[in-house]
Design a protein around this motif. Structure first.
Motif, PDB file in Angstrom:
ATOM      1  N   TYR A  31      -5.938   5.994  -5.014  1.00 28.73           N
ATOM      2  CA  TYR A  31      -5.046   5.100  -5.752  1.00 28.73           C
ATOM      3  C   TYR A  31      -5.471   3.648  -5.571  1.00 28.73           C
ATOM      4  CZ  TYR A  31      -1.736   8.988  -6.160  1.00 28.73           C
ATOM      5  OH  TYR A  31      -1.129  10.186  -6.445  1.00 28.73           O
ATOM      6  N   PHE A  33      -3.830  -0.320  -6.634  1.00 29.94           N
ATOM      7  CA  PHE A  33      -2.641  -1.024  -7.111  1.00 29.94           C
ATOM      8  C   PHE A  33      -2.941  -2.517  -7.228  1.00 29.94           C
ATOM      9  CE2 PHE A  33       0.216   2.531  -6.153  1.00 29.94           C
ATOM     10  CZ  PHE A  33      -0.507   3.226  -5.201  1.00 29.94           C
ATOM     11  N   TYR A  35      -0.716  -6.032  -7.335  1.00 33.52           N
ATOM     12  CA  TYR A  35       0.593  -6.635  -7.125  1.00 33.52           C
ATOM     13  C   TYR A  35       0.488  -8.146  -7.301  1.00 33.52           C
ATOM     14  CZ  TYR A  35       2.893  -2.523  -5.104  1.00 33.52           C
ATOM     15  OH  TYR A  35       3.469  -1.297  -4.914  1.00 33.52           O
ATOM     16  N   LEU A  45       4.880  -4.973  -8.658  1.00 29.34           N
ATOM     17  CA  LEU A  45       3.794  -4.093  -9.077  1.00 29.34           C
ATOM     18  C   LEU A  45       3.423  -4.385 -10.521  1.00 29.34           C
ATOM     19  CD1 LEU A  45       1.922  -1.653  -8.529  1.00 29.34           C
ATOM     20  CD2 LEU A  45       3.767  -0.198  -9.414  1.00 29.34           C
ATOM     21  N   TYR A  48      -0.980   0.443 -11.650  1.00 31.58           N
ATOM     22  CA  TYR A  48      -1.722   1.209 -10.669  1.00 31.58           C
ATOM     23  C   TYR A  48      -2.517   2.329 -11.315  1.00 31.58           C
ATOM     24  CZ  TYR A  48       1.858   4.992 -10.081  1.00 31.58           C
ATOM     25  OH  TYR A  48       2.737   6.051 -10.239  1.00 31.58           O
ATOM     26  N   PHE A  91      -2.361  -9.451  -5.127  1.00 35.45           N
ATOM     27  CA  PHE A  91      -2.893  -8.519  -4.134  1.00 35.45           C
ATOM     28  C   PHE A  91      -3.389  -7.245  -4.812  1.00 35.45           C
ATOM     29  CE2 PHE A  91      -1.978 -10.529  -0.201  1.00 35.45           C
ATOM     30  CZ  PHE A  91      -0.789 -11.225  -0.366  1.00 35.45           C
ATOM     31  N   SER A  95      -4.936   3.344  -1.594  1.00 34.48           N
ATOM     32  CA  SER A  95      -4.375   4.325  -0.677  1.00 34.48           C
ATOM     33  C   SER A  95      -4.956   5.702  -0.956  1.00 34.48           C
ATOM     34  CB  SER A  95      -2.855   4.367  -0.785  1.00 34.48           C
ATOM     35  OG  SER A  95      -2.442   5.110  -1.917  1.00 34.48           O
TER      36      SER A  95
ATOM     37  N   GLY B 101       2.443   8.731  -4.793  1.00 33.18           N
ATOM     38  CA  GLY B 101       1.443   7.712  -4.475  1.00 33.18           C
ATOM     39  C   GLY B 101       1.955   6.297  -4.593  1.00 33.18           C
ATOM     40  N   ARG B 102       3.088   6.114  -5.232  1.00 35.21           N
ATOM     41  CA  ARG B 102       3.599   4.754  -5.426  1.00 35.21           C
ATOM     42  C   ARG B 102       4.624   4.427  -4.355  1.00 35.21           C
ATOM     43  NH1 ARG B 102       6.795   1.919 -10.549  1.00 35.21           N
ATOM     44  NH2 ARG B 102       7.398   0.077  -9.347  1.00 35.21           N
TER      45      ARG B 102
END
Lengths: 116, 115
Positions: A31, A33, A35, A45, A48, A91, A95, B101-102
């Motif tokens: 994953y 993301f 931000y 958010l 993603y 950011f 993950s 996952g979030r």
């Protein structure tokens, strides 16, 4: 591992210019993301990805924002044209898939964007 | 819609005393909770987590408590040290379903530990 790497660390640009923020996630993470942190909204958010595919971009504020992940080791967030209200810290985080020993995200150090 | 809420934007504690940071959530599907710590000019870093099958998890000076019926968790820091001064974010996730996952973040609490 060097962690999540973001560039540039600081960006100052004039209103109307295009801005591109870059992110290299941790190798093997599924994953990624993006931000934005502001005083008013905290950690917001934007979008993603899971295995390079955008999953949820509902947080992207306007059509001026776009994000891509052409491969597992690189992502960009682009703002075109930029406006003063886009000034914030952006950011990137990555993950693994949640499972045994899951610890959530690893964040990069952020890009502080100032649009004048 | 803020699914994770940290209602105290700031907390000030004397060195050596206990710091208690609170967090509430609304989504009953959340089953994993985390705390992150953020220093200025750095990204948030993972601090401690807890699964919904537990009500307490301890790591050194840091303990997280989970009250599922109240949808409330708290982070205790004992004893507090000046180096603990940072912004603390509470986060929650549902480890199954479409949002796998979030993480959902609160807005953070600025902790200041004074000598």
């Amino acid at each position: 591992d060097a962690g999540v790497i973001q560039s540039p660390r600081h960006e100052v640009t004039e209103m109307g210019q295009e801005v591109t923020l870059r992110c290299k996630p941790i190798s093997g993470h599924d994953y990624l993301f993006w931000y934005r942190q502001t005083m008013m909204r905290g950690l917001e958010l934007l979008i993603y990805f899971n295995n390079n595919v955008p999953i949820d971009d509902s947080g992207m504020p306007e059509d001026r924002f776009s994000a891509k992940m052409p491969n597992a080791s690189f992502s960009t967030l682009k703002i075109q044209p930029s406006e003063p209200r886009d000034s914030a810290v952006y950011f990137c985080a990555s993950s693994p898939k949640p499972g045994q020993g899951y610890y959530g995200y690893t964040f990069g150090s952020g890009t502080r964007l100032t649009v004048v | 819609d803020q699914q994770v809420k940290q209602n105290s934007p700031s907390l000030s504690v004397q060195e050596g005393r206990i710091s208690i940071l609170n967090c509430d959530y609304t989504n009953s599907m959340f089953d994993y909770f985390l705390w992150y710590k953020k220093y200025p000019a750095e990204g948030p870093t993972f601090l401690i987590s807890i699964s919904s099958i537990k009500d307490k998890n301890e790591d050194g000076r840091f303990t997280v408590f989970l009250n599922k019926s109240a949808k409330h968790l708290s982070l205790h820091i004992v004893p507090s040290q000046p180096g603990d001064s940072a912004v603390y974010f509470c986060a929650a996730s549902a480890r199954r379903g479409s949002t796998l996952g979030r993480l959902y973040f609160g807005r953070g609490t600025q902790l200041t530990v004074w000598p």
